[in-house]
Design a protein around this motif. Structure first.
Motif, PDB file in Angstrom:
ATOM      1  N   PHE A 147      61.665  59.957  72.566  1.00 26.57           N
ATOM      2  CA  PHE A 147      60.689  58.977  73.022  1.00 26.57           C
ATOM      3  C   PHE A 147      60.581  58.878  74.535  1.00 26.57           C
ATOM      4  CE2 PHE A 147      64.726  56.786  72.656  1.00 26.57           C
ATOM      5  CZ  PHE A 147      64.775  56.002  73.794  1.00 26.57           C
ATOM      6  N   ALA A 148      61.695  59.125  75.245  1.00 22.42           N
ATOM      7  CA  ALA A 148      61.686  58.919  76.690  1.00 22.42           C
ATOM      8  C   ALA A 148      60.999  60.034  77.458  1.00 22.42           C
ATOM      9  CB  ALA A 148      63.118  58.743  77.214  1.00 22.42           C
ATOM     10  N   ASN A 149      60.897  61.237  76.874  1.00 24.04           N
ATOM     11  CA  ASN A 149      60.299  62.344  77.638  1.00 24.04           C
ATOM     12  C   ASN A 149      59.058  62.946  76.985  1.00 24.04           C
ATOM     13  OD1 ASN A 149      61.250  63.989  75.545  1.00 24.04           O
ATOM     14  ND2 ASN A 149      63.030  64.693  76.688  1.00 24.04           N
ATOM     15  N   ALA A 150      58.665  62.414  75.821  1.00 25.35           N
ATOM     16  CA  ALA A 150      57.521  62.995  75.112  1.00 25.35           C
ATOM     17  C   ALA A 150      56.240  62.881  75.933  1.00 25.35           C
ATOM     18  CB  ALA A 150      57.345  62.310  73.749  1.00 25.35           C
ATOM     19  N   ARG A 151      55.999  61.722  76.552  1.00 21.63           N
ATOM     20  CA  ARG A 151      54.778  61.547  77.335  1.00 21.63           C
ATOM     21  C   ARG A 151      54.795  62.439  78.584  1.00 21.63           C
ATOM     22  NH1 ARG A 151      50.895  57.728  77.390  1.00 21.63           N
ATOM     23  NH2 ARG A 151      51.281  57.855  75.154  1.00 21.63           N
ATOM     24  N   PHE A 152      55.957  62.637  79.185  1.00 18.95           N
ATOM     25  CA  PHE A 152      56.073  63.523  80.342  1.00 18.95           C
ATOM     26  C   PHE A 152      55.641  64.937  79.967  1.00 18.95           C
ATOM     27  CE2 PHE A 152      58.482  66.654  82.777  1.00 18.95           C
ATOM     28  CZ  PHE A 152      58.204  66.268  84.091  1.00 18.95           C
ATOM     29  N   LEU A 153      56.092  65.410  78.787  1.00 16.50           N
ATOM     30  CA  LEU A 153      55.711  66.747  78.329  1.00 16.50           C
ATOM     31  C   LEU A 153      54.210  66.841  78.118  1.00 16.50           C
ATOM     32  CD1 LEU A 153      56.440  69.590  77.206  1.00 16.50           C
ATOM     33  CD2 LEU A 153      56.674  68.491  74.960  1.00 16.50           C
ATOM     34  N   GLU A 154      53.643  65.830  77.463  1.00 15.76           N
ATOM     35  CA  GLU A 154      52.203  65.840  77.204  1.00 15.76           C
ATOM     36  C   GLU A 154      51.410  65.870  78.508  1.00 15.76           C
ATOM     37  OE1 GLU A 154      48.871  63.261  74.682  1.00 15.76           O
ATOM     38  OE2 GLU A 154      50.782  62.346  75.261  1.00 15.76           O
TER      39      GLU A 154
END
Length: 583
Positions: free
Chosen positions: A475-482
């Motif tokens: 959850f903490a890095n999923a948006r960064f990847l996107e």
């Protein structure tokens, strides 16, 4: 027998115990006992407790750990950092009655023991991993400075109070006019002697012809020599009449057995302190135990170590002691002295018991300044400010964690410092994993290997971008990847295929899965195809239980080279069809 031996390690090493081991353990116990007697008294003083409680905390806890602990050489007892935390915890209660203070210390030991034992039974030893080494190093360094500063008042013979460095320095400054000269002379002399013992006594003894073992034993007895000499001087010159503070009457006899206070309100006030003492004590102890075990190709079991330390603290609580843990200095001495099994700790307990029964009258004229000097010399070895330079050179994030822990501990005290350390460790982990390293890869010519395009001379294609994700997705890095992928593809209109190289992805949680599903839809709307490569088996098993693979616009390739070769061929075929259509 095996299930029982799991919780009683004494059944494992006890079956093979022989005369040779007993001889080695006895010799190690003699050396550690000589070292532990002045240390026990000094750490009780540091904890704000009667000196005899230091001796009591060095008897039954050692026996309990010998039964339940897994380290062959760990020496359990009072240690500097835990003693300081004990003083800070009890200091918040506002107690003046020595009996009530002793009961509170026992309650703190009991709570810590129950917490550690429960964690061991629940197999929560891995929780220690949530404290990063830089944060622990920063906390121990700051604690060492605080401990040394708190003992200066005994060296100067003045009053000074405070649980932070600013408060201690201010209080010392305010009472400088009350300095007692005989106390200063005793304290400085003891400090100078103990520092010389650490560095110069052993080489001198070797030059005089003593064997390495004999020279080592005499060197370890340095604090005892300082205690004997300053006690004799104080008694001979009646320095107590000149204002030198002495230990005074130390009760002779067996440790007082009994249940500490079970007052719910007291437990409520001390619970957070007990939890922090448990965590710090376990981390310090297990680090020492693992280091020493590795030198002999032995293993310890962290979960059982929790039980060993827990039962040691419970034993301390019912025998007039206070919280204990494995000490670095005495464990190294125990190791170097040749201890073979935890029985060395039990033999040490017998030595301390003899001291409590027979030697305590000799401690009446012992100057508190000597015990303070013993503490200062011991804890200055904990202070390692070079960690700041090393952290700065290696990682600015780690430097911020170390510096923050040191500053907060010095400015607000040990409890705030260790609490901040725990939070900083978690925050540091979240920060690092929330911004995972993502490498854009290309094919190394003449091989099937893929490397970072910014570090190596590799082959790329304008229609394909391969991104290697060097972190599990959660959850903490999923948006960064996107955001990273969408930013990358919108800058390059020639792209047709996006390949996520997942060799380093050990897990994909629900939040990350939803992000991948959304990313797949958005790339499809942009005319791009999403592929995966080298997905690990457990991750693939989870993905197969969802609709993600059915909706995936591209393929899942076994190897990154397979993805490259297949997509390169399809691009060539599409280009060929385009050329024919143009003709």
């Amino acid at each position: 027998m095996k299930p029982l031996a799991r919780y009683l390690p004494i059944l494992e090493w006890g079956r093979a115990y022989d005369r040779r081991m007993a001889g080695a353990d006895l010799l190690a116990a003699v050396i550690v006992t000589i070292m532990l007697i002045p240390q026990s008294l000094a750490y009780a003083l540091l904890a704000g407790l009667p000196p005899e409680m230091g001796l009591y905390a060095s008897i039954l806890p050692l026996v309990a750990y010998a039964i339940f602990g897994t380290s062959r050489t760990l020496a359990v007892g009072p240690v500097a950092v835990v003693s300081l935390m004990t003083a800070a915890a009890i200091g918040t209660l506002g107690l003046d009655d020595p009996a009530q203070i002793a009961l509170a210390a026992g309650a703190l030991a009991l709570m810590s023991g129950l917490i550690l034992t429960a964690m061991g039974v629940l197999q929560l030893g891995a929780l220690a991993n949530f404290l990063s080494h830089p944060v622990i190093a920063g906390f121990i360094t700051a604690s060492g400075i605080l401990i040394a500063a708190s003992q200066i008042k005994h060296i100067l013979g003045i009053e000074a109070h405070g649980h932070t460095l600013v408060m201690l320095v201010g209080s010392l400054w305010a009472h400088l006019g009350d300095i007692n000269l005989p106390t200063v002379l005793l304290g400085i002399s003891a400090l100078a002697f103990l520092f010389w013992v650490r560095r110069g006594l052993k080489p001198l003894l070797r030059r005089l012809g003593l064997s390495p073992r004999a020279a080592d034993i005499v060197t370890k007895a340095g604090p005892v020599l300082a205690v004997a000499a300053t006690t004799l001087v104080t008694w001979t010159l009646s320095l107590q009449d000149a204002g030198v503070r002495i230990v005074g009457t130390v009760p002779t006899g067996l440790p007082p057995m009994g249940i500490p206070s079970l007052d719910p309100s007291l437990w409520g006030q001390l619970f957070l302190s007990a939890l922090l003492i448990s965590i710090i004590g376990f981390v310090e102890s297990v680090s020492v135990a693992q280091t020493l075990a590795a030198k002999r190709r032995q293993r310890i079991r962290p979960d059982q170590e929790l039980i060993g330390l827990g039962t040691a603290n419970i034993a301390a609580s019912v025998s007039g002691g206070f919280p204990v843990t494995g000490g670095f200095a005495r464990s190294v001495v125990n190791f170097d002295a040749g201890a073979e099994t935890p029985a060395a700790g039990a033999f040490t307990a017998i030595g301390i018991l003899v001291a409590a029964l027979a030697l305590t009258p000799l401690l009446y004229y012992l100057p508190q300044a000597t015990l303070a000097a013993t503490i200062i010399v011991a804890v200055l070895g904990l202070v390692d400010l070079s960690i700041l330079r090393r952290a700065w050179g290696y990682s600015r994030v780690d430097f911020a964690a170390v510096a923050g822990t040191i500053v907060l501990t010095l400015a607000f005290g040990v409890e705030v410092g260790v609490s901040a350390g725990v939070l900083l460790s978690i925050a540091l982990h979240l920060y690092k994993t929330s911004r995972p390293h993502i490498a854009e890869e290309g094919l190394v010519p003449g091989t099937q290997h893929f490397r970072n395009i910014h570090r190596h001379d590799v082959e790329t294609m304008p229609q394909i971008v391969t991104l290697r994700i060097d972190e599990s997705l959660y959850f903490a890095n999923a948006r960064f990847l996107e955001d990273y992928i969408l930013d990358r593809v919108t800058r390059d209109p020639a792209l047709r295929h996006v390949v996520l190289h997942c060799a380093a992805v050990n897990e994909i949680d629900m939040s990350a899965l939803e992000t991948l599903e959304e990313l797949n839809r958005r790339l499809r709307d942009m005319g791009l195809v999403l592929h995966l490569s080298e997905v690990k088996g457990p991750v693939m098993d989870r993905l197969k239980r969802t609709h993600f693979l059915d909706d995936l616009t591209g393929e899942v390739f076994l190897a990154q080279f397979d993805a490259w070769r297949t997509l390169k061929r399809s691009i060539a075929v599409a280009a060929d069809h385009g050329d024919r259509a143009a003709e």
